[in-house]
Design an enzyme around this catalytic site. Structure first.
Site, PDB file in Angstrom:
ATOM      1  N   ALA A 168      34.663  47.471  33.025  1.00 53.87           N
ATOM      2  CA  ALA A 168      35.731  48.483  33.025  1.00 53.87           C
ATOM      3  C   ALA A 168      36.541  48.461  34.321  1.00 53.87           C
ATOM      4  CB  ALA A 168      35.151  49.876  32.791  1.00 53.87           C
TER       5      ALA A 168
ATOM      6  N   SER B  57      25.454  53.798  34.468  1.00 55.43           N
ATOM      7  CA  SER B  57      24.840  55.122  34.262  1.00 55.43           C
ATOM      8  C   SER B  57      25.258  55.718  32.923  1.00 55.43           C
ATOM      9  CB  SER B  57      25.140  56.068  35.430  1.00 55.43           C
ATOM     10  OG  SER B  57      26.470  56.026  35.848  1.00 55.43           O
TER      11      SER B  57
END
Length: 189
Positions: free
Chosen positions: A20, A90
């Site tokens: 990303a 995460s």
């Protein structure tokens, strides 16, 4: 706050899918903060996994343990006046929220968002290709879930802006919140 500047450190928690742009933006922010002589430490998910969480796999429990370990170190540094940049997928909201509670007011969640196909196109390691073919089980965003933040302090869509623009938004946020003194020369968008 004291004289318009917060006491103590902060934790910038970059979360998002692999590819990303978390690490790219984090590196630009790190460079800017070092230029400003901010005490800063970087906790990259891959590096921490190799050195602090060696032996952990990719089960939900192991991923949670890895994130909590990163969060523990980030909290120690933050409460001792250090700026911390965390770049880690995460994937689970509950664990990110637990880290947020532990770090407290210095926690800044930055959701680095890009569509799955864009992340796969950026993948230089070929991990998405292996995940799509089933060679890599439990791959976040493909065969394992990623729970996007509901209310991050910053939501950055990396398919809509350049990394320098995204980094400038992060630095501006830190200035606005009193973690940094404003510097007019920094790239304003």
């Amino acid at each position: 706050m004291e004289n318009g500047k917060r006491r103590g450190g902060f934790t910038l928690w970059f979360t998002g899918l692999s590819g990303a742009g978390k690490t790219t933006i984090a590196e630009i922010v790190e460079h800017e903060l070092r230029m400003r002589r901010v005490k800063i430490e970087v906790l990259d998910g891959d590096i921490v996994r190799t050195n602090l969480s060696k032996g952990l796999g990719f089960s939900r429990e192991d991923r949670d343990t890895n994130v909590l370990r990163i969060g523990f170190v980030a909290d120690l540094l933050t409460r001792n006046g250090v700026g911390v940049i965390v770049s880690a997928i995460s994937p689970f909201k509950e664990v990110r929220d637990q880290v947020r509670r532990n770090v407290g007011e210095g926690f800044v969640e930055v959701f680095v968002d890009a569509p799955l196909d864009v992340c796969a196109d950026r993948d230089v390691k070929g991990l998405y290709k292996k995940a799509f073919s089933g060679e890599i089980p439990q791959f976040t965003g493909v065969s394992d879930p990623y729970e996007a933040p509901v209310a991050p302090e910053l939501h950055i869509k990396t398919n809509e802006e350049e990394p320098a623009e995204s980094a400038a938004r992060v630095v501006r946020y830190l200035e606005e919140q009193g973690f940094l003194q404003p510097v007019p020369e920094f790239n304003r968008v």
